[in-house]
Motif scaffolding. Structure first.
Motif, mmCIF file in Angstrom:
data_model
loop_
_atom_site.group_PDB
_atom_site.id
_atom_site.type_symbol
_atom_site.label_atom_id
_atom_site.label_comp_id
_atom_site.label_asym_id
_atom_site.label_seq_id
_atom_site.Cartn_x
_atom_site.Cartn_y
_atom_site.Cartn_z
ATOM 1 N N ALA A 530 0.845 -1.191 0.000
ATOM 2 C CA ALA A 530 0.000 0.000 0.000
ATOM 3 C C ALA A 530 0.881 1.242 0.000
ATOM 4 C CB ALA A 530 -0.921 0.005 1.214
ATOM 5 N N GLY A 531 0.817 2.013 -1.070
ATOM 6 C CA GLY A 531 1.597 3.241 -1.155
ATOM 7 C C GLY A 531 3.082 3.027 -1.289
ATOM 8 N N LEU A 532 3.496 1.835 -1.653
ATOM 9 C CA LEU A 532 4.929 1.534 -1.744
ATOM 10 C C LEU A 532 5.542 2.059 -3.039
ATOM 11 C CD1 LEU A 532 7.441 -0.069 -0.647
ATOM 12 C CD2 LEU A 532 6.639 -1.963 -2.064
ATOM 13 N N PHE A 533 4.906 1.765 -4.163
ATOM 14 C CA PHE A 533 5.525 2.044 -5.457
ATOM 15 C C PHE A 533 5.603 3.537 -5.757
ATOM 16 C CE2 PHE A 533 4.374 -2.387 -5.862
ATOM 17 C CZ PHE A 533 5.448 -2.923 -6.566
ATOM 18 N N SER A 534 4.626 4.309 -5.311
ATOM 19 C CA SER A 534 4.664 5.752 -5.571
ATOM 20 C C SER A 534 5.834 6.413 -4.855
ATOM 21 C CB SER A 534 3.342 6.403 -5.144
ATOM 22 O OG SER A 534 3.041 6.106 -3.794
ATOM 23 N N ILE A 535 6.359 5.776 -3.812
ATOM 24 C CA ILE A 535 7.539 6.288 -3.099
ATOM 25 C C ILE A 535 8.822 5.734 -3.713
ATOM 26 C CG2 ILE A 535 8.775 6.249 -0.894
ATOM 27 C CD1 ILE A 535 6.066 6.287 0.495
ATOM 28 N N GLU A 536 8.856 4.415 -3.930
ATOM 29 C CA GLU A 536 10.083 3.782 -4.386
ATOM 30 C C GLU A 536 10.404 4.083 -5.847
ATOM 31 O OE1 GLU A 536 11.833 2.935 -2.213
ATOM 32 O OE2 GLU A 536 10.836 1.869 -0.611
ATOM 33 N N LYS A 537 9.425 4.503 -6.648
ATOM 34 C CA LYS A 537 9.712 4.788 -8.054
ATOM 35 C C LYS A 537 10.671 5.965 -8.203
ATOM 36 C CE LYS A 537 5.945 8.039 -9.101
ATOM 37 N NZ LYS A 537 4.805 8.321 -10.000
ATOM 38 N N ARG A 538 10.811 6.784 -7.155
ATOM 39 C CA ARG A 538 11.765 7.883 -7.179
ATOM 40 C C ARG A 538 13.189 7.390 -6.947
ATOM 41 N NH1 ARG A 538 8.265 10.912 -2.565
ATOM 42 N NH2 ARG A 538 6.250 10.953 -3.645
ATOM 43 N N ARG A 539 13.318 6.168 -6.464
ATOM 44 C CA ARG A 539 14.622 5.643 -6.074
ATOM 45 C C ARG A 539 15.112 4.523 -6.977
ATOM 46 N NH1 ARG A 539 14.341 2.877 -1.647
ATOM 47 N NH2 ARG A 539 16.486 3.296 -1.033
ATOM 48 N N CYS A 540 14.192 3.741 -7.540
ATOM 49 C CA CYS A 540 14.614 2.585 -8.326
ATOM 50 C C CYS A 540 13.537 2.196 -9.331
ATOM 51 C CB CYS A 540 14.957 1.405 -7.417
ATOM 52 S SG CYS A 540 13.718 1.050 -6.153
ATOM 53 N N ASN A 541 13.847 1.224 -10.168
ATOM 54 C CA ASN A 541 12.946 0.767 -11.220
ATOM 55 C C ASN A 541 11.856 -0.111 -10.628
ATOM 56 O OD1 ASN A 541 11.731 -0.449 -13.478
ATOM 57 N ND2 ASN A 541 13.640 -0.335 -14.661
ATOM 58 N N ILE A 542 10.591 0.269 -10.815
ATOM 59 C CA ILE A 542 9.505 -0.511 -10.220
ATOM 60 C C ILE A 542 9.350 -1.867 -10.899
ATOM 61 C CG2 ILE A 542 8.270 1.523 -9.413
ATOM 62 C CD1 ILE A 542 6.367 1.234 -11.748
ATOM 63 N N SER A 543 9.865 -2.018 -12.125
ATOM 64 C CA SER A 543 9.838 -3.338 -12.773
ATOM 65 C C SER A 543 10.689 -4.339 -11.994
ATOM 66 C CB SER A 543 10.339 -3.239 -14.221
ATOM 67 O OG SER A 543 9.454 -2.500 -15.021
ATOM 68 N N SER A 544 11.799 -3.854 -11.421
ATOM 69 C CA SER A 544 12.664 -4.736 -10.633
ATOM 70 C C SER A 544 11.947 -5.217 -9.379
ATOM 71 C CB SER A 544 13.955 -4.007 -10.257
ATOM 72 O OG SER A 544 14.673 -3.613 -11.398
ATOM 73 N N ILE A 545 11.175 -4.323 -8.761
ATOM 74 C CA ILE A 545 10.422 -4.713 -7.562
ATOM 75 C C ILE A 545 9.351 -5.732 -7.931
ATOM 76 C CG2 ILE A 545 9.011 -3.893 -5.642
ATOM 77 C CD1 ILE A 545 10.325 -1.180 -5.912
ATOM 78 N N MET A 546 8.671 -5.526 -9.055
ATOM 79 C CA MET A 546 7.643 -6.469 -9.482
ATOM 80 C C MET A 546 8.234 -7.841 -9.818
ATOM 81 S SD MET A 546 4.486 -5.251 -9.468
ATOM 82 C CE MET A 546 3.506 -5.919 -10.820
ATOM 83 N N LEU A 547 9.402 -7.872 -10.464
ATOM 84 C CA LEU A 547 10.056 -9.146 -10.750
ATOM 85 C C LEU A 547 10.464 -9.856 -9.459
ATOM 86 C CD1 LEU A 547 12.265 -8.209 -13.833
ATOM 87 C CD2 LEU A 547 10.438 -9.920 -13.797
ATOM 88 N N GLU A 548 10.876 -9.081 -8.454
ATOM 89 C CA GLU A 548 11.202 -9.666 -7.156
ATOM 90 C C GLU A 548 9.949 -10.233 -6.499
ATOM 91 O OE1 GLU A 548 13.489 -10.664 -3.679
ATOM 92 O OE2 GLU A 548 13.777 -10.573 -5.846
ATOM 93 N N MET A 549 8.828 -9.538 -6.642
ATOM 94 C CA MET A 549 7.569 -10.056 -6.110
ATOM 95 C C MET A 549 7.195 -11.374 -6.788
ATOM 96 S SD MET A 549 5.419 -6.478 -5.824
ATOM 97 C CE MET A 549 3.887 -7.239 -5.260
ATOM 98 N N ASP A 550 7.402 -11.453 -8.095
ATOM 99 C CA ASP A 550 7.113 -12.695 -8.803
ATOM 100 C C ASP A 550 8.020 -13.823 -8.327
ATOM 101 O OD1 ASP A 550 5.809 -14.021 -11.381
ATOM 102 O OD2 ASP A 550 7.956 -14.476 -11.438
ATOM 103 N N ARG A 551 9.279 -13.487 -8.024
ATOM 104 C CA ARG A 551 10.220 -14.508 -7.563
ATOM 105 C C ARG A 551 9.791 -15.130 -6.244
ATOM 106 N NH1 ARG A 551 14.685 -15.332 -4.302
ATOM 107 N NH2 ARG A 551 14.383 -13.307 -3.292
ATOM 108 N N ILE A 552 9.327 -14.313 -5.314
ATOM 109 C CA ILE A 552 9.035 -14.835 -3.980
ATOM 110 C C ILE A 552 7.582 -15.273 -3.818
ATOM 111 C CG2 ILE A 552 10.847 -13.402 -3.014
ATOM 112 C CD1 ILE A 552 8.818 -11.551 -1.885
ATOM 113 N N LEU A 553 6.722 -15.000 -4.799
ATOM 114 C CA LEU A 553 5.317 -15.385 -4.696
ATOM 115 C C LEU A 553 5.137 -16.822 -5.165
ATOM 116 C CD1 LEU A 553 2.536 -14.148 -3.937
ATOM 117 C CD2 LEU A 553 2.226 -13.644 -6.371
#
Length: 604
Positions: A530-553
């Motif tokens: 909740a409200g994570l990506f709108s903050i982290e997109k200023r710091r890193c690529n949100i595609s990388s976070i989504m791929l990490e989510m796919d890895r651990i799901l």
């Protein structure tokens, strides 16, 4: 002002096509706003007041102010310009269509990026090889980690505590038997955990120190070098949440076993840096033949255990019987070190020893000034934990007693803890109100999730809240009797609320979402952000976070993401490129809210 309000209120806001769904207790569905009726005419015979009171530059109320006439042309131009600017922003922005991500090589099915980074690990000495060495920017995961052949949906809890599918983690080498933990064997297409003497072992600890009071005074525990995590698995019967940790070894898959069973666990090691947990986190720390030499380097590893052990908490150490000279010597060194730490030896029975940490600094201050290890400096921050090096000093306990005075379970789950006031944030006196409002907010949200998405089904066992805050999401899951455990993640980009989470009786970890999380692939049934990506997109690529989510799901798992409409549109495209099945919903505030919800399923 009324004219402005009316025109902005009825202006249609462009939104993506989605479902209307409210996640609050109210029974009214989302409604469309209509134009407000015109104001009633003033009663006959009354003169409209021309003057009104204002505060002048001296701070004194004055009526030296004339309203004047409305310039409707000026107001209309403001409205038109605002609307044109909004439409231009929406019209110029285009959501980039993504090609489907490729599947990684079969050799990466158990890949943990920051711990399997061979290129980086080869450059470090043996003492640092167990630490995190994440891939450099641009060299991270860019594909979907494959599942093993024959992978099946996991066995639901609590049956999974005793058996898991062999095909989900096909290994030919099994972990062995350890005191107090179970024996793993293979039977047909399953791994079987026979329980061993775990229940008797827990009963022995309870009899040695009745004040431990599992499930009441002791709610949160840490199991180091956890074996197959049976210690934590069977403590769940007593309302104790145990986080099992172990270093990643080539042939030792204890953490993968634990998570497949549905037991809280993550890959972590006592090394050269502080663990990503707050001070005074655990009511009890357990080490049974955990492969750690607690006394080497002036006891630096035991000092880290002391930092994360709650004031008045217990340290349980079980080792092989002292029938060898080196073990006798190790015991003597351990006895000396714990006495210097002011730990009180509570009981020793057979190969089990239990110490208790002091509840304040009195003993430390009364020691001889030359005693080592010394107290840490007053400016040492025990909550500075992300990539922070270990120190050879004793962490001071707060003089106000914060952390030592938590209530027993289950009252501590909802009681605002004292350490709420130690968090660095803008609010001061309103902290308790914010805390309670957060709890109520997430209770309403989870109520909607249970009713609409049936998240309380037996397959929801391992849950991660990727931006946990005060832990309101995890608390709501407990309140609604969802039979799961939650890994509460506090991002480094926000305020550090970890002490509050542990004081509530929850578990959590600090993490930077611009880096991968230290867990095996396919280990969580639900991810919540909740409200994570709108903050982290200023710091890193949100595609990388989504791929990490796919890895651990896990296959069959789901992700629930609440964020701004613009961010959700981007995530929708990324999710489709990963092969997730997605659904979009309005938030409880209605279709014109800037917040949306996207639910994703990673199907088998």
């Amino acid at each position: 002002m009324f004219f402005l309000f009316k025109h902005f209120l009825i202006y249609p806001i462009a939104t993506t096509q989605n479902h209307n769904l409210s996640f609050f207790n109210s029974t009214n569905a989302t409604t469309h706003l209509a134009a407000a009726p015109p104001p009633p005419p003033p009663p006959q015979g009354l003169v409209l007041v021309e003057r009104t009171g204002i505060i002048n530059e001296m701070g004194i109320m004055t009526d030296d102010f004339i309203v004047g006439e409305f310039d409707e042309g000026l107001i209309q131009s403001v409205v038109v310009n605002a609307n044109t600017s909004y439409e231009k922003e929406i019209g110029e922005r285009k959501v980039v269509k993504l090609e489907k991500f490729r599947v990684c090589d079969e050799s990466m099915r158990d890949y943990i990026p920051c711990l399997d980074n061979v290129e980086a690990i080869s450059r470090f000495n043996s003492s640092e090889k167990g630490e995190r060495h994440c891939p450099e920017i641009g060299k991270g995961l860019d594909c979907l980690v494959p599942r093993p052949k024959g992978y099946k949906l996991h066995i639901p809890w609590p049956k999974s505590r005793d058996e898991v599918w062999f095909d989900n983690m096909p290994r030919t080498r099994l972990t062995g038997h350890k005191k107090g933990q179970s024996l793993v064997s293979r039977k047909d297409d399953k791994f079987i955990f026979q329980g061993g003497t775990t229940k008797e072992y827990l009963d022995q600890i309870s009899k040695m120190i009745p004040e431990i009071a599992f499930g009441q005074h002791t709610r949160v525990a840490l199991d180091i070098g956890c074996g197959d995590a049976s210690f934590g698995a069977y403590l769940m019967d007593q309302n104790v949440t145990t986080l099992s940790i172990s270093q990643k070894y080539v042939h030792d898959i204890n953490i993968q076993f634990a998570l497949e069973r549905g037991v809280p666990a993550m890959v972590a090691a006592f090394g050269t840096r502080r663990l990503p947990y707050p001070s005074q986190a655990f009511d009890l720390i357990h080490c049974s033949n955990c492969r750690i030499n607690w006394t080497h380097d002036d006891g630096i590893l035991l000092l880290e255990a002391n930092r994360i052990l709650r004031a008045g908490g217990y340290f349980v150490w079980a080792v092989a019987l002292p029938d060898e000279d080196n073990i006798v010597e190790q015991w003597k060194e351990m006895e000396d070190l714990t006495s210097h730490l002011c730990w009180e030896l509570m009981n020793k029975e057979g190969n089990i020893t239990i110490w208790q940490k002091p509840i304040n600094n009195t003993c430390y201050l009364n020691r001889d000034s030359n005693t080592h290890p010394s107290l840490c400096a007053t400016d040492d921050n025990p909550e500075n934990i992300w990539y922070a090096n270990l120190t050879t000093c004793i962490t001071r306990l707060p003089e106000n007693g914060y952390g030592a005075n938590v209530t027993d379970w289950p009252a501590r789950l909802h009681s605002p803890p004292d350490r709420l006031f130690s968090i660095q944030m803008d609010a001061d006196k309103s902290r308790r109100e914010l805390y309670k409002a957060d709890t109520k907010y997430w209770n309403d949200i989870v109520n909607g999730y249970v009713g609409a998405f049936h998240i309380n089904d037996p397959n929801t066992r391992n849950v991660m809240d990727m931006k946990a805050g005060y832990g309101g999401f995890a608390v709501a899951l407990l309140d609604f009797k969802v039979d799961c455990w939650v890994m509460n993640v506090v991002p480094v980009s926000g305020k550090n609320t970890l002490p509050v989470l542990y004081d509530r009786g929850l578990i959590g970890v600090m993490h930077d979402w611009c880096e991968p999380f230290d867990t095996y692939p396919r280990t969580y049934d639900m991810l919540h952000a909740a409200g994570l990506f709108s903050i982290e997109k200023r710091r890193c690529n949100i595609s990388s976070i989504m791929l990490e989510m796919d890895r651990i799901l896990r296959p069959g798992g789901r992700a629930y993401i609440r964020d701004t409409t613009i961010v959700i549109d981007d995530l929708h495209e990324i999710a489709k490129a990963m092969g997730w099945v997605t659904f979009m919903f309005d938030s409880g505030e209605g279709p014109h809210s800037n917040w949306k919800l996207i639910t994703c399923e990673k199907r088998l």
